[in-house]
Design a protein around this motif. Structure first.
Motif, short mmCIF file in Angstrom:
data_model
loop_
_atom_site.label_atom_id
_atom_site.label_comp_id
_atom_site.label_asym_id
_atom_site.label_seq_id
_atom_site.Cartn_x
_atom_site.Cartn_y
_atom_site.Cartn_z
N ASN A 96 3.47 -1.53 -3.30
CA ASN A 96 2.12 -2.53 -2.97
C ASN A 96 2.46 -3.87 -3.22
O ASN A 96 3.28 -4.56 -3.80
N GLU A 97 2.29 -4.72 -1.90
CA GLU A 97 2.62 -6.21 -1.56
C GLU A 97 1.99 -6.81 -0.62
O GLU A 97 1.87 -5.85 -0.17
N SER A 98 1.54 -8.15 -0.99
CA SER A 98 0.86 -8.87 0.52
C SER A 98 2.28 -8.74 1.20
O SER A 98 3.39 -9.27 0.53
N PHE A 99 1.79 -9.29 2.12
CA PHE A 99 2.79 -9.20 3.23
C PHE A 99 3.49 -10.21 3.32
O PHE A 99 4.80 -10.14 3.17
N ALA A 144 -5.67 5.89 4.67
CA ALA A 144 -4.78 4.01 5.34
C ALA A 144 -4.40 4.16 7.27
O ALA A 144 -4.91 2.69 7.13
N ALA A 145 -4.98 4.97 7.92
CA ALA A 145 -4.37 4.86 9.03
C ALA A 145 -5.89 4.07 9.53
O ALA A 145 -6.17 3.91 10.95
N PHE A 146 -7.01 4.84 9.02
CA PHE A 146 -8.05 4.13 9.46
C PHE A 146 -8.72 2.74 8.78
O PHE A 146 -9.55 2.16 9.78
N LEU A 147 -7.98 1.83 8.02
CA LEU A 147 -8.31 0.66 7.73
C LEU A 147 -6.99 0.22 7.55
O LEU A 147 -6.50 0.72 6.19
N GLY A 148 -6.92 -1.36 7.60
CA GLY A 148 -5.88 -1.90 7.54
C GLY A 148 -5.85 -2.22 5.86
O GLY A 148 -7.19 -2.87 5.55
N LEU A 149 -5.18 -1.93 4.46
CA LEU A 149 -4.98 -1.98 3.13
C LEU A 149 -4.90 -3.64 2.31
O LEU A 149 -3.54 -3.08 2.98
N PRO A 150 -5.40 -4.54 2.14
CA PRO A 150 -4.51 -5.51 1.39
C PRO A 150 -4.03 -5.06 0.51
O PRO A 150 -3.98 -3.66 0.08
N ASN A 151 -2.16 -5.65 0.19
CA ASN A 151 -1.06 -5.20 -0.46
C ASN A 151 -0.62 -3.83 -0.32
O ASN A 151 0.70 -3.12 -0.32
N GLN A 152 -0.96 -3.68 1.61
CA GLN A 152 -0.28 -2.36 1.62
C GLN A 152 -0.49 -2.06 3.92
O GLN A 152 0.37 -1.35 4.20
#
Ligand SMILES: NC(=O)c1ccc[n+]([C@@H]2O[C@H](COP(=O)([O-])OP(=O)(O)OC[C@H]3O[C@@H](n4cnc5c(N)ncnc54)[C@H](O)[C@@H]3O)[C@@H](O)[C@H]2O)c1
Length: 273
Positions: A96-99, A144-152
């Motif tokens: 779990n971390e921002s890009f 998480a394949a269905f939508l890009g999650l923040p911190n992921q």
């Protein structure tokens, strides 16, 4: 593949969580098992738990990111079991971390395990699966394949890639009598977030998510039963858990608007840090 009895199943990430539950469900179906993991203690524990099931079980220590090891694995397993009929590319990690705050090493870890591990598995086991006459590949993706999650970002991109890879393989391998299924679990009660905490990232968010998953997530045994059914029915994909269905429906119905609450939640969490 309607009848799994006597088939050999390879399960990566079998030392914990979903992989362990899959191994147990497959043993109950009468499969021979080749358990693969990077964690020797986890592998031993899964083997111990399966001891009463009567299924022939071998364990294989391997880091799925290690190309040479993955190249050698199918021959090692075939020597122990004969044919290989089922491949579960399941080993996975998250952070779990921002890009912005993710190190290159963290990105390489998640992409290495979740994507290269699956690519190596499909590539190196394919000749053996073809030889078996009838075979099936199950790739563990995620909601998480269905939508890009923040911190992921790294996790979401690998799971979307695994979904896409599985769709391509499903069509290409049908002529070889090899079924391909991608599974898309929502929150499952496993050790994935405990492992995530060891890899760094946002510790507070990881702890909050871990508490939520342990409280509301699905037991991995329930998931395993759904996956076995999906293999027997040769399903292209299997969403698992109400959260997975909701994520997919929300993205389909509100492809852009669904990202607004995520933006709000991310900004709120960032302000708290
Ligand atoms: N738990 C969830 O909520 C959830 C949801 C959707 C998808 N998934 C996916 O399910 C799969 C299994 O995860 P889990 O939840 O059971 O987690 P887990 O941490 O309980 O199990 C993962 C297993 O993979 C192994 N592993 C990690 N890195 C490896 C490597 N480099 N080589 C070989 N083995 C390695 C670990 O040792 C562990 O035994 C992952 O692909 C994960 O992304 C999990």
């Amino acid at each position: 593949m309607r009848d799994l009895r006597g088939r050999t199943a390879v399960v990566t990430g079998a030392g914990s969580g979903i992989g362990r539950a899959l191994a147990s469900a497959l043993a109950a179906e009468g499969c021979r098992l080749a358990l693969v993991d990077v964690d020797p203690a986890g592998l031993d524990e899964t083997r111990r738990l399966l001891a009463g099931a009567g299924a022939p079980v071998t364990t294989h220590l391997a880091d799925v990111r290690d190309r040479a090891r993955m190249a050698a694995l199918p021959a090692e397993i075939a020597a122990a079991h004969g044919a290989i009929h089922l491949l579960f590319n399941n080993a996975g990690v998250t952070i779990n971390e921002s890009f912005e705050n993710s190190s290159i090493e963290q990105l390489e870890l998640v992409i290495g395990v979740n994507l290269w591990g699956v690519l190596y598995g499909c590539h190196y086991f394919l000749p053996y699966l073809k030889q078996a006459g009838e075979a099936h590949i199950v790739n563990t993706s995620s909601m998480a394949a269905f939508l890009g999650l923040p911190n992921q970002a790294s996790y979401s991109l690998t799971k979307a890639a695994v979904k896409s890879l599985s769709e391509s393989l499903r069509v290409e391998l049908a002529i070889s009598n090899i079924g391909v299924t991608s599974i898309h679990p929502g929150a499952i009660q496993t050790n994935i977030l405990k492992a995530a905490a060891r890899y760094g990232g946002d510790a507070a968010q990881t702890a909050r998510m871990e508490a939520l998953v342990q409280r509301f997530g699905m037991a991995p045994e329930k998931l395993a039963a759904q996956v076995v059914r999906a293999v027997k029915r040769n399903r292209m994909r299997q969403r698992i858990g109400i959260d997975s269905y909701l994520a997919e429906w929300a993205k389909r119905l509100l492809p852009v608007a669904i990202h607004a609450p995520l933006r709000w939640a991310f900004a709120r969490a960032a302000a708290r840090r």
